[in-house]
Enzyme design. Structure first.
Site, short mmCIF file in Angstrom:
data_model
loop_
_atom_site.label_atom_id
_atom_site.label_comp_id
_atom_site.label_asym_id
_atom_site.label_seq_id
_atom_site.Cartn_x
_atom_site.Cartn_y
_atom_site.Cartn_z
CE LYS A 2 12.25 45.01 22.76
NZ LYS A 2 12.30 45.60 24.10
CE1 TYR A 60 16.44 53.32 22.60
CE2 TYR A 60 16.48 54.49 20.51
CZ TYR A 60 16.22 53.36 21.23
OH TYR A 60 15.73 52.25 20.60
CE1 TYR A 67 16.42 49.35 24.05
CE2 TYR A 67 16.93 48.85 21.76
CZ TYR A 67 16.16 49.49 22.70
OH TYR A 67 15.12 50.28 22.30
#
Length: 331
Positions: A49, A263, A289
């Site tokens: 990010k 998730y 992730y």
């Protein structure tokens, strides 16, 4: 693609390392596996990010913002990195955290990214699972504006056409490294969630005519949804930065077979991948992730769907801080 046309705040010294995983390659019997270390972007332990935030924070400063607002799951890597950038710039930061993972586990709710968010003095507001988080964020931004703040709203994962420019830049950086090292890359593999990383990479590769396919390993949505989201954003990015001809639909490929029960929900493959990389390479993946992304890569190699003769680059998107939120999973 002349990215200097866009407001950008340089947040880390690049390029991030591109390293061969000798032991993992030997353990799996090929293909040749390399890793692009975007876990080494430096800001609050780093992660993918930060690349997006270079352009997002640049845009926020250009607009005169004094407050960053964003959203994510409770153990959001994106929120942690956004909070760090806000602190660095002397801005306030508000984060809406969704209870996307149903759990009462104290580690998940209090440790890992949440602990760092609090250390950085983020104004945390919780929302129940299933909330339209971007809509909730925009509504809260309007309230902040009414209170006299100048908020800049950043979507989940920093995944819009501005943030995705960070991964157009990464595609350029990766190919320049490969050319300098004399490496032919056969494919790039990474975890794909909010779509910005994959959309930027695909747009960058297409825009350079690199001929390197990008495979996203999904961590949340079913394949049709994930591919549609990535392609839509990649098209927006291409139009935004002047890539002519758009993005072919076939350039966007996501394998969503490794999401597991949902998730942020642990899978045996993720646990194996995290342990394998730590033991063989001293590289720390994350449980949401990169752990699932690597689990997908390992399984596809074992199945022969990725050939032994290939040279694969795994993009490490960071997030090892999240391991502390899942301590019980690894006991």
């Amino acid at each position: 693609m002349h990215l200097a046309r866009f407001p950008r705040l340089k947040l880390f010294p690049g390029p991030t390392p591109l390293e061969k995983l000798e032991n993992l390659t030997r353990h799996l019997g090929g293909p040749e596996i390399w890793i692009k270390r975007d876990d080494c972007t430096g800001v609050a332990t780093g992660g993918n990010k930060v690349r997006k935030l270079e352009f997002l924070a640049g845009a926020a400063l250009a607009e005169g913002a004094d407050h960053l607002i964003t959203q994510g799951a409770v153990q959001s890597n994106h929120v942690r990195q956004t909070a760090a950038v806000a602190a660095k710039l002397g801005m306030r930061c508000t984060a809406l955290l969704e209870h996307r993972v149903e759990t009462n586990d104290r580690d998940y709710l209090q440790s890992g990214n949440v602990l760092l968010d609090r250390l950085m003095d983020v104004a945390i507001e919780y929302r129940p699972g299933g909330t339209d988080m971007n809509a909730a964020m925009l509504a809260r931004a309007e309230e902040l504006r009414a209170e006299g703040h100048k908020p800049y709203a950043i979507p989940g994962g920093g995944s819009n056409k501005v943030g995705a420019l960070g991964y157009v830049a990464c595609a350029q950086e990766l190919m320049e490294q490969a050319d300098q090292m004399g490496l032919r890359i056969d494919r790039v593999v990474h975890a794909t969630g909010s779509a910005g990383t994959q959309a930027g990479l695909v747009a960058g590769m297409v825009g350079m005519n690199a001929g390197v396919p990008v495979l996203g390993i999904g961590v949340r949505a079913p394949r049709p949804t994930q591919e549609a989201n990535v392609h839509r954003l990649a098209e927006e990015v291409a139009a935004y930065c002047g890539i002519k001809g758009g993005i072919p639909r076939e350039a966007v490929v996501a394998n969503c077979d490794y999401v597991g029960p949902g998730y942020g929900q642990p899978t045996p493959g993720m646990i194996e991948a995290v342990r394998m990389l730590a033991k063989l390479e001293g590289v720390l993946l994350d449980p949401v992730y990169s752990g699932k992304g690597m689990a997908g890569l390992i399984d596809l190699i074992r199945k022969g769907e990725i050939g032994k003769e290939e040279r694969v680059v795994f993009l490490h998107t960071g997030g090892a801080v999240g391991l502390f939120g899942y301590a019980g999973v690894f006991e």
